[in-house]
Design an enzyme around this catalytic site. Structure first.
Site, PDB file in Angstrom:
ATOM      1  N   CYS A  78       0.839  -1.202   0.000  1.00 32.38           N
ATOM      2  CA  CYS A  78       0.000   0.000   0.000  1.00 32.38           C
ATOM      3  C   CYS A  78       0.874   1.252   0.000  1.00 32.38           C
ATOM      4  CB  CYS A  78      -0.886  -0.034   1.248  1.00 32.38           C
ATOM      5  SG  CYS A  78      -1.869   1.445   1.477  1.00 32.38           S
ATOM      6  N   TYR A 310      -5.023  32.051   2.895  1.00 36.29           N
ATOM      7  CA  TYR A 310      -5.238  30.602   2.704  1.00 36.29           C
ATOM      8  C   TYR A 310      -5.975  30.063   3.937  1.00 36.29           C
ATOM      9  CZ  TYR A 310      -1.355  31.617  -0.452  1.00 36.29           C
ATOM     10  OH  TYR A 310      -0.525  32.191  -1.389  1.00 36.29           O
ATOM     11  N   ASP A 379      -0.983  30.050   5.415  1.00 38.09           N
ATOM     12  CA  ASP A 379      -1.014  28.581   5.538  1.00 38.09           C
ATOM     13  C   ASP A 379      -1.268  28.019   4.136  1.00 38.09           C
ATOM     14  OD1 ASP A 379      -1.267  25.964   6.281  1.00 38.09           O
ATOM     15  OD2 ASP A 379      -3.076  26.234   7.499  1.00 38.09           O
ATOM     16  N   CYS A 406       2.998  23.075   5.002  1.00 39.26           N
ATOM     17  CA  CYS A 406       2.943  21.617   4.891  1.00 39.26           C
ATOM     18  C   CYS A 406       4.059  21.106   3.996  1.00 39.26           C
ATOM     19  CB  CYS A 406       1.571  21.170   4.381  1.00 39.26           C
ATOM     20  SG  CYS A 406       1.084  21.972   2.860  1.00 39.26           S
TER      21      CYS A 406
HETATM   22  N1  SAH Z   1      -5.664  27.510   7.264  1.00 41.38           N
HETATM   23  C1  SAH Z   1      -6.644  26.530   6.902  1.00 41.38           C
HETATM   24  C2  SAH Z   1      -6.478  25.962   5.502  1.00 41.38           C
HETATM   25  C3  SAH Z   1      -5.079  25.571   5.083  1.00 41.38           C
HETATM   26  S1  SAH Z   1      -4.944  24.571   3.635  1.00 41.38           S
HETATM   27  C4  SAH Z   1      -6.665  25.396   7.926  1.00 41.38           C
HETATM   28  O1  SAH Z   1      -5.682  25.159   8.604  1.00 41.38           O
HETATM   29  O2  SAH Z   1      -7.705  24.752   8.057  1.00 41.38           O
HETATM   30  C5  SAH Z   1      -4.656  25.714   2.385  1.00 41.38           C
HETATM   31  C6  SAH Z   1      -5.885  26.414   1.871  1.00 41.38           C
HETATM   32  O3  SAH Z   1      -5.472  27.306   0.838  1.00 41.38           O
HETATM   33  C7  SAH Z   1      -6.940  25.504   1.271  1.00 41.38           C
HETATM   34  O4  SAH Z   1      -8.186  25.781   1.876  1.00 41.38           O
HETATM   35  C8  SAH Z   1      -6.963  25.903  -0.224  1.00 41.38           C
HETATM   36  O5  SAH Z   1      -8.248  25.812  -0.791  1.00 41.38           O
HETATM   37  C9  SAH Z   1      -6.474  27.328  -0.162  1.00 41.38           C
HETATM   38  N2  SAH Z   1      -5.851  27.865  -1.371  1.00 41.38           N
HETATM   39  C10 SAH Z   1      -5.145  27.226  -2.318  1.00 41.38           C
HETATM   40  N3  SAH Z   1      -4.690  28.084  -3.236  1.00 41.38           N
HETATM   41  C11 SAH Z   1      -5.096  29.323  -2.866  1.00 41.38           C
HETATM   42  C12 SAH Z   1      -4.921  30.631  -3.406  1.00 41.38           C
HETATM   43  N4  SAH Z   1      -4.243  30.826  -4.521  1.00 41.38           N
HETATM   44  N5  SAH Z   1      -5.472  31.672  -2.747  1.00 41.38           N
HETATM   45  C13 SAH Z   1      -6.186  31.481  -1.599  1.00 41.38           C
HETATM   46  N6  SAH Z   1      -6.379  30.259  -1.056  1.00 41.38           N
HETATM   47  C14 SAH Z   1      -5.848  29.195  -1.669  1.00 41.38           C
END
Ligand code: SAH
Length: 451
Positions: A78, A310, A379, A406
């Site tokens: 897996c 984000y 984030d 991440c």
């Molecule tokens: N801070 C939040 C989400 C983090 S994940 C938490 O911890 O729950 C990253 C997020 O960025 C996701 O929700 C994704 O949809 C968003 N994202 C991705 N590309 C983006 C962009 N260009 N502008 C704004 N948000 C974006």
């Protein structure tokens, strides 16, 4: 030059970003899956590139004290987990080293160590599962992709998932086999069911089931519901229509077949509404640790305006709203922004606003409107910040920047770019949100140098 199919002796010294062992043989970096740093082994070379080679461990000559027997019967096949062969202590050590090494090598830092917050449990921690569905001898089954392939390896009981996820998977597969619901075939682009998606609220225990299908019509829904209603916490059934070829699991259209189409969960003392498409950290306990650390790092006061780029469903934004004067979240997925707005209402938060846009573009626009951000939190997904986001952070010139990441490599790249714009790294910490898997989260705090 290493020779393909020849066997060499090697000492494993390091790990790749994906968690494979790395050994140097005749000056060439050789990647060896399932090898542990410190181990001496014989390796058969399988592929030779210009500066690297890939090999397979033939025999362990000196075994690491961190090597353990795999508890998962399908761990070798897996592709879901990377570290079933080593103890958790070694896994945490390698993750912390990876964050430190990225920040030093790619980010120009000189950190001796980056502390890691390990998880209290390495099993049953995920609150979301996405099982690809396949067919063999006319029977549907579900599991996970074999590493690097789209071959589905059946997994009867996945150790990192809660039992309820496997119960849902079994119920859906049983329904598919009884009523001959077809399985999607990537090659011919025919057949219906592609993935079974399950999300469980870690605190609420509510269960969302989403069937990802190559079409808008699902037969035998009452029979499926009969089965799902027997599962503890089952709260809603959604159909995600994904008719596009490719690897994206979810489609863009969602049809609620039963229940509200979302579940709720509690995180950092707040209630969050979660749609299938909304991002929500998969490890609830460790997500709380991560967010609490981000809040501490942000050092917010009631006079502050906080910009959370984000922001997903507003987890960090709302968790920070209590300490701040005003919080503004930016997120690109419309459903997530809708969830974030509802979450603010649901929790009685009145000082939060959410904008649906690209983070960099929205941040530049806010800056042009004269908004002052005292603290910026970012984030981003794995690719990190884009040029607009970096430029906007530079123009905002916040007192503090809290970067939740991440991917340590893109984090380190962005740290170097932000340093060129007058920020200095003050603190870096790693968090393990994905025990047994190679991903690692981190938080970096940067402060603006005095001008
Ligand atoms: N801070 C939040 C989400 C983090 S994940 C938490 O911890 O729950 C990253 C997020 O960025 C996701 O929700 C994704 O949809 C968003 N994202 C991705 N590309 C983006 C962009 N260009 N502008 C704004 N948000 C974006």
């Amino acid at each position: 030059m290493l020779i393909k199919n020849q066997i060499y002796e090697a000492t494993v010294t390091d790990y790749t970003a994906e968690g494979q062992g790395v050994a140097r043989i005749e000056g060439c970096a050789v990647f060896i899956p399932n090898a542990i740093a410190g181990e001496k082994c014989t390796v058969r070379i399988e592929k030779v590139g210009k500066t690297w080679a890939a090999g397979k461990m033939v025999q362990i000559l000196e075994r690491s004290p961190h090597r353990i027997n795999r508890a998962c019967p399908v761990a070798k096949l897996c592709g879901g987990c990377d570290f079933h062969h080593m103890d958790y202590e070694e896994e945490c050590r390698l993750k912390a080293s990876r964050v430190r090494d990225c920040l030093n090598r790619l980010g120009g830092q000189k950190l001796e160590e980056v502390p890691i917050h390990g998880a209290p449990s390495t099993t049953c921690y995920r609150n979301k599962a996405q099982y690809p569905v396949a067919v063999e001898k006319g029977r549907a089954y579900a599991g996970f992709f074999k590493a690097g392939t789209h071959q589905v390896i059946e997994n009867k009981r996945c150790l990192i998932l809660p039992e309820v996820a496997d119960q849902v998977k079994d119920a859906v597969i049983d329904w598919m086999n009884q009523y001959r619901i077809s399985v999607y075939d990537e090659e011919t682009h025919r057949g219906l069911v592609r993935h079974i998606y399950v999300r469980q609220g870690a605190v609420s225990r509510q269960v969302l089931v989403c069937i990802v299908a190559n079409g808008r019509k699902l037969n035998r829904i009452p029979e499926l519901l009969d089965r799902l209603k027997k599962i503890p916490g089952f709260a809603t059934l959604v159909l995600s229509v994904n008719t596009r070829p490719g690897n994206a699991v979810l489609g863009d259209e969602f049809i609620t077949l039963w229940g509200p189409g979302y579940i709720e969960d509690t995180l950092c003392g707040l209630t969050f509404r979660l749609s299938p498409r909304s991002f929500y950290q998969v490890n609830h306990h460790q997500a709380q640790e991560l967010y609490r650390a981000a809040i501490t790092a942000a050092g917010i006061t009631k006079a502050d305006t906080v910009l959370d780029l984000y922001c997903g469903v507003g987890t960090i934004t709302l968790a920070m709203s209590q300490a701040a004067g005003r919080v503004i979240g930016v997120e690109v997925i419309p459903q997530a922004v809708e969830d974030a707005k509802q979450n603010a209402l649901r929790n009685g938060v009145t000082n939060a606003e959410f904008i649906c846009a690209d983070a960099g573009e929205a941040a530049l626009a806010l800056e042009r409107q004269g908004i002052k951000a005292d603290v910026v939190v970012v984030d981003p997904p794995r690719k990190g910040l884009n040029a607009d986001a970096i430029e906007a952070i530079h123009r905002f010139s916040p007192r503090r920047l809290v970067y939740v990441s991440c991917d340590p490599a893109t984090l380190a790249r962005d740290v170097a770019l932000l340093e060129q714009r007058g920020f200095r790294l003050q603190n870096a910490q790693a968090f393990d949100l994905f025990p047994r898997c190679a991903h690692v989260e981190s938080i970096v705090t940067m402060i603006k140098e005095e001008q």
